[in-house]
Scaffold this active site. Structure first.
Site, PDB file in Angstrom:
ATOM      1  N   SER A  65       2.404  82.999 -80.501  1.00 35.70           N
ATOM      2  CA  SER A  65       2.334  82.085 -81.660  1.00 35.70           C
ATOM      3  C   SER A  65       1.041  82.186 -82.460  1.00 35.70           C
ATOM      4  O   SER A  65       0.987  81.667 -83.584  1.00 35.70           O
ATOM      5  CB  SER A  65       2.525  80.644 -81.204  1.00 35.70           C
ATOM      6  N   LYS A  68       1.401  83.492 -85.853  1.00 37.34           N
ATOM      7  CA  LYS A  68       1.972  82.681 -86.936  1.00 37.34           C
ATOM      8  C   LYS A  68       0.935  82.340 -88.017  1.00 37.34           C
ATOM      9  O   LYS A  68       1.275  82.205 -89.181  1.00 37.34           O
ATOM     10  CB  LYS A  68       2.567  81.381 -86.358  1.00 37.34           C
ATOM     11  N   TYR A 195      10.154  89.533 -86.047  1.00 36.19           N
ATOM     12  CA  TYR A 195       9.455  88.382 -85.452  1.00 36.19           C
ATOM     13  C   TYR A 195       8.960  88.718 -84.036  1.00 36.19           C
ATOM     14  O   TYR A 195       7.836  88.373 -83.664  1.00 36.19           O
ATOM     15  CB  TYR A 195      10.389  87.161 -85.437  1.00 36.19           C
ATOM     16  N   TYR A 247       0.483  72.667 -81.094  1.00 31.99           N
ATOM     17  CA  TYR A 247       1.796  72.024 -81.016  1.00 31.99           C
ATOM     18  C   TYR A 247       1.684  70.521 -80.844  1.00 31.99           C
ATOM     19  O   TYR A 247       0.829  69.902 -81.443  1.00 31.99           O
ATOM     20  CB  TYR A 247       2.650  72.680 -79.924  1.00 31.99           C
ATOM     21  N   VAL A 265       2.001  81.408 -76.158  1.00 33.44           N
ATOM     22  CA  VAL A 265       2.498  81.290 -74.779  1.00 33.44           C
ATOM     23  C   VAL A 265       2.047  82.426 -73.857  1.00 33.44           C
ATOM     24  O   VAL A 265       2.275  82.363 -72.654  1.00 33.44           O
ATOM     25  CB  VAL A 265       4.046  81.177 -74.683  1.00 33.44           C
TER      26      VAL A 265
HETATM   27  O1  DON Z   1       9.036  82.482 -80.296  1.00 35.09           O
HETATM   28  C1  DON Z   1       8.561  82.302 -79.172  1.00 35.09           C
HETATM   29  O2  DON Z   1       9.059  81.497 -78.383  1.00 35.09           O
HETATM   30  C2  DON Z   1       7.326  83.081 -78.793  1.00 35.09           C
HETATM   31  N1  DON Z   1       7.357  84.403 -79.308  1.00 35.09           N
HETATM   32  C3  DON Z   1       6.078  82.403 -79.290  1.00 35.09           C
HETATM   33  C4  DON Z   1       5.961  80.963 -78.830  1.00 35.09           C
HETATM   34  C5  DON Z   1       4.587  80.511 -78.603  1.00 35.09           C
HETATM   35  O3  DON Z   1       3.669  81.268 -78.410  1.00 35.09           O
HETATM   36  C6  DON Z   1       4.414  79.047 -78.544  1.00 35.09           C
HETATM   37  N2  DON Z   1       3.098  78.744 -78.093  1.00 35.09           N
HETATM   38  N3  DON Z   1       2.600  77.903 -77.547  1.00 35.09           N
END
Ligand code: DON
Length: 311
Positions: A65, A68, A195, A247, A265
């Site tokens: 994330s 992003k 993505y 978040y 994550v």
């Molecule tokens: O889309 C997803 O679920 C992962 N590629 C990224 C999510 C993420 O890193 C959320 N972070 N805390």
């Protein structure tokens, strides 16, 4: 200068590392499950080029994330604020990062912000280019410029692992396409390819700290003096990092730590201490909200010890 030596940083890392046993490595993307739970490393990048670090800072992590914020900056530069904010909002959600609930209950159906998955998928679909290859290449060139590292690539194994298992993100895409927040001519499988490649962009903590530094310095690369990101866009990105970067833990993070930051994550956190320095952290054991548990502890120690809160 807040933290003077790598030894100071090493002591803080060892203190924060104790927390890793209370966290868990993300395994909903199967390839991420291979990370070591007790890993923790940090790099701090100052505008004069000095870096302090502790832990295994050569180890590479995928951005997840954290990417992003970078795609948001690129798309704002490509498309302008009016177009981007027609498709994605500016408000925190209070929900988990992959939640679909507000898309159904809010009218119009517009993701609340660009740092939740729904909003990030909309932003990624706005990256200019004709093919997935061309679009990921544009993003990679931007990341290479931010890190000053032309070797930055995405990890094919992690990208494939997420592509093959990303049912919830596909659901978000189809929902958003139905409601015209994702353009009707968008091929969702191609968007998922782009993505998942974006999320799998790989780098070490020093690279991550350098991106944080550019945001901290209002979009200027302090070494070359080049304005890589317009100041206004760097400001928007940092504001989102404060309100939504961690978040549904962003409020507590702002109160306890007070540094614009974005987590992923994989256990990465990028921090941008305004006007001062960039931070890159890797600690794959996560708390229940998906943020690096020891990474947050480490930032809490740094913020308290060196009075880094911007508030
Ligand atoms: O889309 C997803 O679920 C992962 N590629 C990224 C999510 C993420 O890193 C959320 N972070 N805390």
């Amino acid at each position: 200068m807040p933290c003077q030596s790598s030894d100071e940083l090493k002591a803080l890392v060892e203190e924060a590392r104790n927390c890793t046993k209370n966290g868990k490595v993300a395994d909903y993307i199967p390839a991420l499950g291979k990370a070591r739970e007790d890993d923790l490393s940090i790099a701090i990048h100052y505008p004069d080029g000095r870096c302090l670090s502790a832990g295994d800072i050569e180890k590479k992590i995928t951005l997840q994330s954290i990417s992003k914020v970078i795609s948001l900056a690129l798309v704002l530069m490509d498309r302008g604020q009016d177009d981007v904010f027609k498709h994605v909002g500016m408000e925190p959600t209070g929900d988990p990062f992959n939640s679909i609930v507000k898309l159904e209950t809010m009218a119009p159906t517009k993701p609340l912000n660009p740092l939740i998955n729904a909003g990030a998928l909309v932003v990624t679909h706005m990256i200019n280019g004709d093919t997935v290859k061309e679009r990921i290449q544009r993003l990679l060139v931007f990341v290479q410029e931010l890190t000053k590292d032309a070797t930055i690539r995405y990890c094919e194994e992690v990208a494939r692992s997420e592509f093959e298992t990303s049912y919830l993100n596909r659901a978000l895409c189809y929902f958003l396409k139905q409601h015209k927040m994702i353009a009707e001519n968008t091929d969702i499988e191609q968007l998922m390819e782009l993505y998942t490649m974006q999320c799998a962009i790989e780098m070490n903590c020093l690279n991550l700290a350098r991106i944080g530094l550019v945001f901290a310095m209002d979009g200027i690369d302090p070494q070359s003096g080049k304005q890589i990101i317009p100041a206004d866009i760097a400001r928007i990105c940092k504001t989102f990092m404060v309100t939504c970067g961690m978040y549904n833990a962003s409020g507590e993070f702002a109160i306890k730590i007070g540094i614009p930051a974005k987590s992923g994550v994989s256990g990465g956190i990028m921090g941008a201490v305004p006007g001062k320095f960039g931070i890159g952290i890797f600690g794959p054991a996560l708390d229940e909200k998906g943020n690096s548990i020891a990474g947050i502890k480490l930032l809490e120690l740094l913020s308290k010890n060196y009075k880094l809160s911007m508030f």
